[in-house]
Write a protein that holds these residues in place. Structure first.
Motif, short mmCIF file in Angstrom:
data_model
loop_
_atom_site.label_atom_id
_atom_site.label_comp_id
_atom_site.label_asym_id
_atom_site.label_seq_id
_atom_site.Cartn_x
_atom_site.Cartn_y
_atom_site.Cartn_z
N ALA A 1 0.82 -1.21 0.00
CA ALA A 1 0.00 0.00 0.00
C ALA A 1 0.86 1.26 0.00
O ALA A 1 0.53 2.25 -0.66
CB ALA A 1 -0.93 0.00 1.21
N GLU A 2 1.98 1.22 0.72
CA GLU A 2 2.83 2.40 0.84
C GLU A 2 3.82 2.54 -0.31
O GLU A 2 4.29 3.65 -0.59
CB GLU A 2 3.57 2.36 2.17
CG GLU A 2 2.63 2.51 3.36
CD GLU A 2 3.31 2.37 4.71
OE1 GLU A 2 4.53 2.05 4.76
OE2 GLU A 2 2.61 2.55 5.73
N HIS A 3 4.16 1.44 -0.99
CA HIS A 3 5.21 1.48 -2.01
C HIS A 3 4.72 1.14 -3.41
O HIS A 3 5.51 1.15 -4.35
CB HIS A 3 6.36 0.54 -1.62
CG HIS A 3 7.04 0.95 -0.36
ND1 HIS A 3 8.06 1.88 -0.32
CD2 HIS A 3 6.83 0.58 0.93
CE1 HIS A 3 8.46 2.05 0.92
NE2 HIS A 3 7.73 1.28 1.70
N GLY A 4 3.45 0.79 -3.54
CA GLY A 4 2.90 0.51 -4.86
C GLY A 4 3.32 -0.82 -5.47
O GLY A 4 3.24 -0.99 -6.68
N THR A 5 3.75 -1.77 -4.64
CA THR A 5 4.15 -3.08 -5.14
C THR A 5 3.00 -3.68 -5.95
O THR A 5 1.86 -3.65 -5.52
CB THR A 5 4.51 -4.01 -3.97
OG1 THR A 5 5.54 -3.39 -3.21
CG2 THR A 5 4.99 -5.36 -4.46
N LYS A 6 3.34 -4.21 -7.11
CA LYS A 6 2.30 -4.65 -8.05
C LYS A 6 1.78 -6.05 -7.81
O LYS A 6 0.67 -6.37 -8.23
CB LYS A 6 2.84 -4.55 -9.47
CG LYS A 6 3.08 -3.11 -9.86
CD LYS A 6 3.28 -2.94 -11.31
CE LYS A 6 3.46 -1.46 -11.57
NZ LYS A 6 3.29 -1.10 -12.92
N ASN A 7 2.55 -6.92 -7.15
CA ASN A 7 2.14 -8.31 -6.98
C ASN A 7 2.31 -8.76 -5.53
O ASN A 7 3.44 -8.79 -5.03
CB ASN A 7 2.98 -9.22 -7.87
CG ASN A 7 2.86 -8.85 -9.32
OD1 ASN A 7 1.78 -8.85 -9.88
ND2 ASN A 7 3.98 -8.51 -9.95
N CYS A 8 1.20 -9.14 -4.90
CA CYS A 8 1.24 -9.58 -3.50
C CYS A 8 0.33 -10.78 -3.31
O CYS A 8 -0.73 -10.87 -3.92
CB CYS A 8 0.74 -8.49 -2.57
SG CYS A 8 1.57 -6.94 -2.72
N VAL A 9 0.75 -11.66 -2.42
CA VAL A 9 -0.09 -12.77 -1.98
C VAL A 9 -0.16 -12.69 -0.47
O VAL A 9 0.87 -12.65 0.21
CB VAL A 9 0.48 -14.14 -2.43
CG1 VAL A 9 -0.40 -15.28 -1.90
CG2 VAL A 9 0.60 -14.20 -3.95
N LEU A 10 -1.38 -12.66 0.05
CA LEU A 10 -1.60 -12.53 1.48
C LEU A 10 -2.34 -13.76 1.99
O LEU A 10 -3.50 -13.99 1.65
CB LEU A 10 -2.43 -11.27 1.78
CG LEU A 10 -1.93 -9.98 1.14
CD1 LEU A 10 -2.90 -8.85 1.39
CD2 LEU A 10 -0.55 -9.63 1.65
N LEU A 11 -1.66 -14.57 2.78
CA LEU A 11 -2.22 -15.79 3.34
C LEU A 11 -2.71 -15.50 4.75
O LEU A 11 -1.90 -15.21 5.64
CB LEU A 11 -1.18 -16.91 3.35
CG LEU A 11 -0.48 -17.19 2.02
CD1 LEU A 11 0.68 -18.16 2.21
CD2 LEU A 11 -1.47 -17.70 0.99
#
Length: 168
Positions: free
Chosen positions: A123-133
């Protein structure tokens, strides 16, 4: 696999396991464990990702495993101390960038409290790909809803939780 030590912006030594890709690649994955786990919990996935051409870094958050305050220092942490682990995530991403990982080809995966750190980082850095388990709605003061509201077009987040996962 190579054992590495990262320095956070608040001077905490973070232990990591780095898996260099089998081919030259700009792609990378940072793996952030759940509590009370450690970087070793990601070994099987890290090896598979490495074999698929990713630079992979699994870290021990502060107070866990081989990082400063580990292996069980996290048990005495208050919410504010837990929240400082966002600096561990930042150090992990910084390390991957030194290996040639390009921001647009970076993925960050986290489990439980690690998922909340990944959510905050993205959210703070604009990372394009995340997986949240099993990200928590409010895990140690890291609230998911306001962070999700910061996401912009082009960011991809996969939320994974079981039906009986009440925190998620």
């Amino acid at each position: 696999m190579e054992k590495v030590t990262l320095q956070t912006s608040d001077n905490i030594a973070i232990a990591g396991d780095y898996y260099a890709p089998t081919i030259q690649s700009p792609r990378g994955v940072l793996l952030v464990h759940m509590m009370p786990s450690t970087k070793e919990s990601w070994r099987m996935l890290a090896k598979r990702l490495r074999g698929s051409g990713y630079h992979v870094l699994a870290i021990d958050l502060r107070g866990h495993g081989e990082s400063v305050g580990g292996p069980e220092g996290y048990k005495t942490f208050g919410d504010e101390e837990h929240q400082k682990s966002i600096l561990d995530v930042e150090a992990g991403v910084g390390f991957l960038k030194t290996k040639g990982v390009v921001e647009d080809h970076l993925s960050v995966i986290g489990a439980s409290i690690g998922a909340n750190f990944v959510l905050r980082y993205a959210a703070e850095h604009g990372t394009k790909n995340c997986v949240l388990l099993s990200a928590g709605l409010d895990y140690k003061g890291i609230k998911a809803d306001p962070l999700v509201q910061k996401f912009k077009n082009g960011q991809r987040v996969l939320f994974v939780a079981s039906q009986d996962d009440e925190r998620s």
